[in-house]
Scaffold this motif. Structure first.
Motif, mmCIF file in Angstrom:
data_model
loop_
_atom_site.group_PDB
_atom_site.id
_atom_site.type_symbol
_atom_site.label_atom_id
_atom_site.label_comp_id
_atom_site.label_asym_id
_atom_site.label_seq_id
_atom_site.Cartn_x
_atom_site.Cartn_y
_atom_site.Cartn_z
ATOM 1 N N ASP A 1 0.810 -1.219 0.000
ATOM 2 C CA ASP A 1 0.000 0.000 0.000
ATOM 3 C C ASP A 1 0.844 1.270 0.000
ATOM 4 O OD1 ASP A 1 -2.750 -1.237 0.369
ATOM 5 O OD2 ASP A 1 -1.685 -2.069 2.096
ATOM 6 N N VAL A 2 1.978 1.226 0.705
ATOM 7 C CA VAL A 2 2.831 2.406 0.829
ATOM 8 C C VAL A 2 4.275 2.014 0.553
ATOM 9 C CG1 VAL A 2 3.626 4.276 2.327
ATOM 10 C CG2 VAL A 2 1.289 3.388 2.582
ATOM 11 N N MET A 3 4.869 2.613 -0.465
ATOM 12 C CA MET A 3 6.289 2.413 -0.766
ATOM 13 C C MET A 3 7.096 3.419 0.051
ATOM 14 S SD MET A 3 6.434 0.082 -3.239
ATOM 15 C CE MET A 3 5.465 -0.553 -4.639
ATOM 16 N N VAL A 4 7.857 2.931 0.996
ATOM 17 C CA VAL A 4 8.620 3.831 1.848
ATOM 18 C C VAL A 4 9.970 4.138 1.217
ATOM 19 C CG1 VAL A 4 7.472 2.976 3.924
ATOM 20 C CG2 VAL A 4 9.647 1.950 3.212
ATOM 21 N N LYS A 5 10.567 5.240 1.658
ATOM 22 C CA LYS A 5 11.910 5.599 1.203
ATOM 23 C C LYS A 5 12.656 6.256 2.350
ATOM 24 C CE LYS A 5 10.507 10.079 -0.754
ATOM 25 N NZ LYS A 5 9.163 10.029 -0.161
ATOM 26 N N ASP A 6 13.947 6.409 2.180
ATOM 27 C CA ASP A 6 14.790 6.984 3.225
ATOM 28 C C ASP A 6 14.286 8.368 3.632
ATOM 29 O OD1 ASP A 6 17.362 6.680 4.754
ATOM 30 O OD2 ASP A 6 17.810 8.558 3.721
ATOM 31 N N SER B 1 2.381 6.816 17.137
ATOM 32 C CA SER B 1 3.848 6.900 17.146
ATOM 33 C C SER B 1 4.360 7.488 15.839
ATOM 34 C CB SER B 1 4.463 5.508 17.330
ATOM 35 O OG SER B 1 4.140 4.959 18.583
ATOM 36 N N LYS B 2 5.455 8.231 15.934
ATOM 37 C CA LYS B 2 6.174 8.678 14.758
ATOM 38 C C LYS B 2 7.271 7.664 14.468
ATOM 39 C CE LYS B 2 5.393 13.641 15.447
ATOM 40 N NZ LYS B 2 6.037 14.970 15.662
ATOM 41 N N ILE B 3 7.368 7.257 13.215
ATOM 42 C CA ILE B 3 8.310 6.216 12.824
ATOM 43 C C ILE B 3 9.146 6.735 11.663
ATOM 44 C CG2 ILE B 3 8.568 3.845 12.023
ATOM 45 C CD1 ILE B 3 5.632 3.431 13.102
ATOM 46 N N GLU B 4 10.447 6.799 11.869
ATOM 47 C CA GLU B 4 11.348 7.270 10.816
ATOM 48 C C GLU B 4 11.869 6.087 10.012
ATOM 49 O OE1 GLU B 4 15.663 9.534 10.216
ATOM 50 O OE2 GLU B 4 14.763 9.398 12.220
ATOM 51 N N VAL B 5 11.880 6.236 8.701
ATOM 52 C CA VAL B 5 12.383 5.192 7.809
ATOM 53 C C VAL B 5 13.832 5.521 7.431
ATOM 54 C CG1 VAL B 5 12.098 4.019 5.599
ATOM 55 C CG2 VAL B 5 10.078 4.812 6.870
ATOM 56 N N VAL B 6 14.718 4.556 7.628
ATOM 57 C CA VAL B 6 16.120 4.694 7.230
ATOM 58 C C VAL B 6 16.443 3.580 6.244
ATOM 59 C CG1 VAL B 6 18.515 4.799 7.994
ATOM 60 C CG2 VAL B 6 16.703 5.661 9.487
ATOM 61 N N HIS B 7 16.809 3.948 5.022
ATOM 62 C CA HIS B 7 17.163 2.951 4.014
ATOM 63 C C HIS B 7 18.520 2.362 4.354
ATOM 64 C CE1 HIS B 7 18.049 1.981 -0.487
ATOM 65 N NE2 HIS B 7 17.551 0.935 0.137
ATOM 66 N N THR B 8 18.581 1.040 4.518
ATOM 67 C CA THR B 8 19.819 0.367 4.915
ATOM 68 C C THR B 8 20.081 -0.826 4.001
ATOM 69 O OG1 THR B 8 18.543 -0.853 6.593
ATOM 70 C CG2 THR B 8 19.770 1.097 7.326
ATOM 71 N N PRO B 9 20.419 -0.577 2.739
ATOM 72 C CA PRO B 9 20.694 -1.686 1.819
ATOM 73 C C PRO B 9 21.964 -2.429 2.213
ATOM 74 C CG PRO B 9 21.358 0.406 0.845
ATOM 75 C CD PRO B 9 20.631 0.743 2.126
ATOM 76 N N LEU C 1 6.543 8.101 9.176
ATOM 77 C CA LEU C 1 5.228 7.483 9.230
ATOM 78 C C LEU C 1 4.574 7.803 10.564
ATOM 79 C CD1 LEU C 1 6.296 3.928 7.979
ATOM 80 C CD2 LEU C 1 5.750 5.952 6.598
ATOM 81 N N LYS C 2 3.253 7.820 10.554
ATOM 82 C CA LYS C 2 2.498 8.007 11.795
ATOM 83 C C LYS C 2 1.535 6.840 11.926
ATOM 84 C CE LYS C 2 2.941 13.041 11.905
ATOM 85 N NZ LYS C 2 2.244 14.351 11.941
ATOM 86 N N LEU C 3 1.809 5.984 12.906
ATOM 87 C CA LEU C 3 1.000 4.802 13.144
ATOM 88 C C LEU C 3 0.776 4.630 14.638
ATOM 89 C CD1 LEU C 3 2.453 2.007 10.807
ATOM 90 C CD2 LEU C 3 0.130 2.904 10.760
ATOM 91 N N CYS D 1 15.415 0.205 8.094
ATOM 92 C CA CYS D 1 15.198 0.161 9.534
ATOM 93 C C CYS D 1 14.102 1.169 9.872
ATOM 94 C CB CYS D 1 16.473 0.519 10.298
ATOM 95 S SG CYS D 1 17.814 -0.688 10.125
ATOM 96 N N TYR D 2 13.335 0.860 10.899
ATOM 97 C CA TYR D 2 12.279 1.747 11.369
ATOM 98 C C TYR D 2 12.623 2.208 12.780
ATOM 99 C CZ TYR D 2 9.536 -0.263 7.517
ATOM 100 O OH TYR D 2 9.084 -0.675 6.288
ATOM 101 N N ILE D 3 12.714 3.518 12.964
ATOM 102 C CA ILE D 3 13.069 4.085 14.265
ATOM 103 C C ILE D 3 11.826 4.684 14.903
ATOM 104 C CG2 ILE D 3 14.511 5.737 15.496
ATOM 105 C CD1 ILE D 3 16.451 5.663 13.148
ATOM 106 N N SER D 4 11.517 4.242 16.104
ATOM 107 C CA SER D 4 10.365 4.756 16.836
ATOM 108 C C SER D 4 10.735 4.893 18.297
ATOM 109 C CB SER D 4 9.163 3.820 16.684
ATOM 110 O OG SER D 4 8.033 4.334 17.340
#
Length: 203
Positions: free
Chosen positions: A102-107, A116-124, A111-113, A132-135
C-alpha cells in the motif's frame, strides 16, 4: 508503546507486535508466517491492526503478510527496491500467499502509526530495499544487524560494502537505542559500536 515479540517460522524469526495501550491500535513488523497464536492475541485483546511494516522482502519476513492483512486489515509498508521479492521470491522451497504493498517507503520518510512517529532509514546491503524503522528509543532493524553480528550479503541484492555503510549510518546516530533484530536477541547501539565484527577497529 508496548512491544510483544513472537518467534515464528522455521528460521525462528522475530515478529514484533507494537501496541498503543490507550486506543488499542497496533502494527506488525515482519510477520514471517501465518500464526494462530499471534492472531488470537490480537483478537483476545481487542486490538486494531493499522499497519504491517516490512524491513525487507525475504520470504521469512513476509510469509504472513497476506494472512494478517486479510484477517485484520491494515496497510502494508515496504521499500520499492524489494517489492520484486513478492513475485520472485528466493528459491528456498517456501511458498506463501502474495500480497500488495500500500505504501512504498523511502529513506527519510516519517510514518504516523498508532500514535507513534516512525522514521524510515534505508539500509541496503542485506537486500537492495532493506530499511530500519526508528520509533522512540527502538530501532526495528530486520536482518541488517544482529547482536554481535550482521546480515548475510550473498543473496540476491546483497552487497557487503553497502551493508557496511548502512550499519555505520545506524551506529552513528546520536545517543543509544535498543535494536530489535530479525532473528535472535535484542541489542543496543552502544553494544554494537564496541562489539560488532563488521566494524573492525572503526570505533
Amino acid at each position: 508503546m508496548t512491544i510483544k515479540t513472537f518467534v515464528l517460522g522455521l528460521l525462528s524469526n522475530n515478529t514484533y507486535l507494537v501496541i498503543n495501550e490507550q486506543d488499542k491500535s497496533c502494527f506488525l513488523v515482519d510477520p514471517s508466517t501465518p500464526s494462530k497464536e499471534l492472531a488470537e492475541y490480537i483478537e483476545s485483546n481487542g486490538l486494531k491492526l493499522e499497519g504491517i511494516l516490512l524491513t525487507h522482502g525475504h520470504f521469512d519476513h513476509i510469509g504472513g503478510v497476506q494472512f494478517f492483512k486479510e484477517k485484520f486489515g491494515g496497510k502494508v509498508y515496504m521499500h520499492g527496491e524489494d517489492v520484486d521479492f513478492i513475485d520472485n521470491p528466493l528459491k528456498m522451497g517456501r511458498k506463501y500467499d502474495k500480497f500488495s504493498v500500500d505504501v512504498m517507503v523511502k529513506d527519510g520518510d516519517e510514518l504516523k502509526l498508532c500514535g507513534s512517529k516512525i522514521e524510515v532509514v534505508h539500509t541496503p546491503g542485506h537486500s537492495l530495499g532493506g530499511v530500519c524503522y526508528i520509533s522512540d528509543s527502538v530501532i526495528f532493524c530486520g536482518d541488517t544487524i544482529f547482536r554481535g553480528s550482521y546480515g548475510r550479503t550473498d543473496l540476491r541484492g546483497g552487497d557487503f560494502n553497502q551493508l557496511y555503510q548502512s550499519i555505520n549510518k545506524i551506529l552513528n546516530l546520536q545517543g543509544d537505542y535498543t535494536l530489535l533484530c530479525g532473528h535472535g536477541a535484542p541489542s543496543t547501539l552502544g553494544f554494537e559500536r564496541v562489539n560488532n565484527p563488521i566494524l573492525g577497529d572503526s570505533y
